[in-house]
Design a protein around this motif. Sequence first.
Motif, PDB file in Angstrom:
ATOM      1  N   LEU A  49       0.835  -1.201   0.000  1.00  0.00           N
ATOM      2  CA  LEU A  49       0.000   0.000   0.000  1.00  0.00           C
ATOM      3  C   LEU A  49       0.870   1.251   0.000  1.00  0.00           C
ATOM      4  N   GLN A  50       1.957   1.216   0.764  1.00  0.00           N
ATOM      5  CA  GLN A  50       2.872   2.361   0.766  1.00  0.00           C
ATOM      6  C   GLN A  50       3.454   2.613  -0.627  1.00  0.00           C
ATOM      7  N   VAL A  51       3.864   1.542  -1.299  1.00  0.00           N
ATOM      8  CA  VAL A  51       4.454   1.681  -2.635  1.00  0.00           C
ATOM      9  C   VAL A  51       3.444   2.296  -3.598  1.00  0.00           C
ATOM     10  N   LEU A  52       2.202   1.831  -3.527  1.00  0.00           N
ATOM     11  CA  LEU A  52       1.163   2.381  -4.396  1.00  0.00           C
ATOM     12  C   LEU A  52       0.932   3.861  -4.097  1.00  0.00           C
ATOM     13  N   MET A  53       0.906   4.215  -2.823  1.00  0.00           N
ATOM     14  CA  MET A  53       0.706   5.615  -2.445  1.00  0.00           C
ATOM     15  C   MET A  53       1.820   6.505  -2.984  1.00  0.00           C
ATOM     16  N   ILE A  54       3.031   6.049  -2.849  1.00  0.00           N
ATOM     17  CA  ILE A  54       4.164   6.841  -3.328  1.00  0.00           C
ATOM     18  C   ILE A  54       4.098   6.980  -4.845  1.00  0.00           C
ATOM     19  N   SER A  55       3.633   5.931  -5.523  1.00  0.00           N
ATOM     20  CA  SER A  55       3.582   5.957  -6.990  1.00  0.00           C
ATOM     21  C   SER A  55       2.626   7.021  -7.524  1.00  0.00           C
ATOM     22  N   CYS A  56       1.595   7.364  -6.729  1.00  0.00           N
ATOM     23  CA  CYS A  56       0.645   8.388  -7.177  1.00  0.00           C
ATOM     24  C   CYS A  56       0.777   9.676  -6.366  1.00  0.00           C
ATOM     25  N   ASN A  57       1.892   9.787  -5.631  1.00  0.00           N
ATOM     26  CA  ASN A  57       2.178  11.005  -4.865  1.00  0.00           C
ATOM     27  C   ASN A  57       1.002  11.370  -3.951  1.00  0.00           C
ATOM     28  N   ALA A  58       0.513  10.381  -3.223  1.00  0.00           N
ATOM     29  CA  ALA A  58      -0.697  10.568  -2.418  1.00  0.00           C
ATOM     30  C   ALA A  58      -0.457  11.491  -1.228  1.00  0.00           C
ATOM     31  N   LYS A  59      -1.300  12.530  -1.146  1.00  0.00           N
ATOM     32  CA  LYS A  59      -1.282  13.448  -0.015  1.00  0.00           C
ATOM     33  C   LYS A  59      -2.585  13.370   0.791  1.00  0.00           C
ATOM     34  N   ARG A  60      -3.656  12.989   0.092  1.00  0.00           N
ATOM     35  CA  ARG A  60      -4.952  12.805   0.760  1.00  0.00           C
ATOM     36  C   ARG A  60      -5.409  11.372   0.538  1.00  0.00           C
ATOM     37  N   VAL A  61      -5.666  10.666   1.648  1.00  0.00           N
ATOM     38  CA  VAL A  61      -5.996   9.245   1.592  1.00  0.00           C
ATOM     39  C   VAL A  61      -7.295   8.989   2.340  1.00  0.00           C
ATOM     40  N   LEU A  62      -8.124   8.128   1.780  1.00  0.00           N
ATOM     41  CA  LEU A  62      -9.361   7.701   2.418  1.00  0.00           C
ATOM     42  C   LEU A  62      -9.300   6.197   2.626  1.00  0.00           C
ATOM     43  N   MET A  75      -0.110   3.189   5.930  1.00  0.00           N
ATOM     44  CA  MET A  75      -0.387   4.220   4.938  1.00  0.00           C
ATOM     45  C   MET A  75      -0.001   5.608   5.426  1.00  0.00           C
ATOM     46  N   ALA A  76      -0.307   5.924   6.680  1.00  0.00           N
ATOM     47  CA  ALA A  76       0.006   7.252   7.207  1.00  0.00           C
ATOM     48  C   ALA A  76       1.501   7.523   7.183  1.00  0.00           C
ATOM     49  N   ARG A  77       2.297   6.482   7.325  1.00  0.00           N
ATOM     50  CA  ARG A  77       3.747   6.643   7.291  1.00  0.00           C
ATOM     51  C   ARG A  77       4.266   7.001   5.903  1.00  0.00           C
ATOM     52  N   ALA A  78       3.469   6.769   4.883  1.00  0.00           N
ATOM     53  CA  ALA A  78       3.882   7.112   3.516  1.00  0.00           C
ATOM     54  C   ALA A  78       3.427   8.508   3.110  1.00  0.00           C
ATOM     55  N   LEU A  79       2.725   9.201   4.004  1.00  0.00           N
ATOM     56  CA  LEU A  79       2.241  10.544   3.694  1.00  0.00           C
ATOM     57  C   LEU A  79       3.349  11.579   3.873  1.00  0.00           C
ATOM     58  N   PRO A  80       3.315  12.648   3.079  1.00  0.00           N
ATOM     59  CA  PRO A  80       4.234  13.762   3.316  1.00  0.00           C
ATOM     60  C   PRO A  80       3.823  14.510   4.587  1.00  0.00           C
ATOM     61  N   LEU A 161      -5.810   6.307  -7.251  1.00  0.00           N
ATOM     62  CA  LEU A 161      -5.768   4.850  -7.144  1.00  0.00           C
ATOM     63  C   LEU A 161      -6.793   4.392  -6.114  1.00  0.00           C
ATOM     64  N   ILE A 162      -7.585   3.387  -6.482  1.00  0.00           N
ATOM     65  CA  ILE A 162      -8.558   2.782  -5.566  1.00  0.00           C
ATOM     66  C   ILE A 162      -8.195   1.308  -5.418  1.00  0.00           C
ATOM     67  N   VAL A 163      -8.020   0.866  -4.188  1.00  0.00           N
ATOM     68  CA  VAL A 163      -7.668  -0.525  -3.901  1.00  0.00           C
ATOM     69  C   VAL A 163      -8.744  -1.121  -3.007  1.00  0.00           C
ATOM     70  N   CYS A 164      -9.238  -2.295  -3.384  1.00  0.00           N
ATOM     71  CA  CYS A 164     -10.258  -3.003  -2.598  1.00  0.00           C
ATOM     72  C   CYS A 164      -9.697  -4.361  -2.186  1.00  0.00           C
ATOM     73  N   ASP A 165      -9.675  -4.637  -0.906  1.00  0.00           N
ATOM     74  CA  ASP A 165      -9.085  -5.880  -0.403  1.00  0.00           C
ATOM     75  C   ASP A 165     -10.125  -7.000  -0.325  1.00  0.00           C
ATOM     76  N   ASN A 166      -9.614  -8.221  -0.279  1.00  0.00           N
ATOM     77  CA  ASN A 166     -10.419  -9.435  -0.017  1.00  0.00           C
ATOM     78  C   ASN A 166     -11.446  -9.721  -1.098  1.00  0.00           C
ATOM     79  N   VAL A 167     -11.057  -9.640  -2.368  1.00  0.00           N
ATOM     80  CA  VAL A 167     -12.027  -9.816  -3.445  1.00  0.00           C
ATOM     81  C   VAL A 167     -11.918 -11.167  -4.159  1.00  0.00           C
ATOM     82  N   VAL A 168     -11.057 -12.063  -3.653  1.00  0.00           N
ATOM     83  CA  VAL A 168     -10.949 -13.418  -4.216  1.00  0.00           C
ATOM     84  C   VAL A 168     -11.492 -14.462  -3.255  1.00  0.00           C
ATOM     85  N   ARG A 169     -11.234 -14.269  -1.963  1.00  0.00           N
ATOM     86  CA  ARG A 169     -11.846 -15.072  -0.905  1.00  0.00           C
ATOM     87  C   ARG A 169     -11.610 -16.569  -1.107  1.00  0.00           C
TER      88      ARG A 169
END
Length: 224
Positions: A49-62, A75-80, A161-169
């Motif tokens: 998740l951190q790598v993905l956040m850095i790849s899109c220069n994420a500053k605001r995360v939900l 995730m918060a640790r990857a924020l500026p 980027l939108i990531v949804c977990d647990n979708v194969v189950r």
Amino acid sequence: MNEDIFLKVDNYISNLLGQEDKALTDTIASLDNENIPQMSVSANLGKFLQVLMISCNAKRVLELGTLGGYSTIWMARALPENGKLISLEIDKRYADVAKKNIENAGLAQKVDIRVGKALDILPDLIAQNDEPFDFIFIDADKPPYTEYFDYAIKLSRPGTLIVCDNVVREGKILDENSQDEKVRGVQRLNESLKENKNVTATIMQTVGSKEHDGMVIAVVNRID
């Protein structure tokens, strides 16, 4: 293939590139202490998740689904320094535990935990007309995953980027006759992506300490 190899490789990756410090291990321990289910992402996926956040220069995360705050901390640790993460959690007891864990990690100033039903809070976020989110992680109750995803797009910008977990189950998504509401919820989301022109999306299978599952990874093309 012996499934034990998946766990060993996952541990290898986590020990090499996704090491947990005391704040993270204390967070996992707090779930057992408070009788909260151990449903957090693995350390390897937290780093992902951190790598993905850095790849899109994420500053605001939900984040939808705080639980004990484990993924929130990653995730918060990857924020500026000026970054912000809003996390939604329906269970006040879980949210209280998460707040303590996030404070323990020294991240309270970056994280805003809001308690309530996500389907009630998300329209309010849209109505506030604030800046769009750069990264959205959905890891909450599965039946309304499609609705969560639709709201996520409305709270995004092109490139989010939108990531949804647990979708194969564990492959249960292949059962077209499943009566499991969690399986049916992610099946509905997965099928909806096929015709969703607002995003470019795929599903990545995952194996390891969390057994066999998967994540939707979608980049927003446009906002209808």
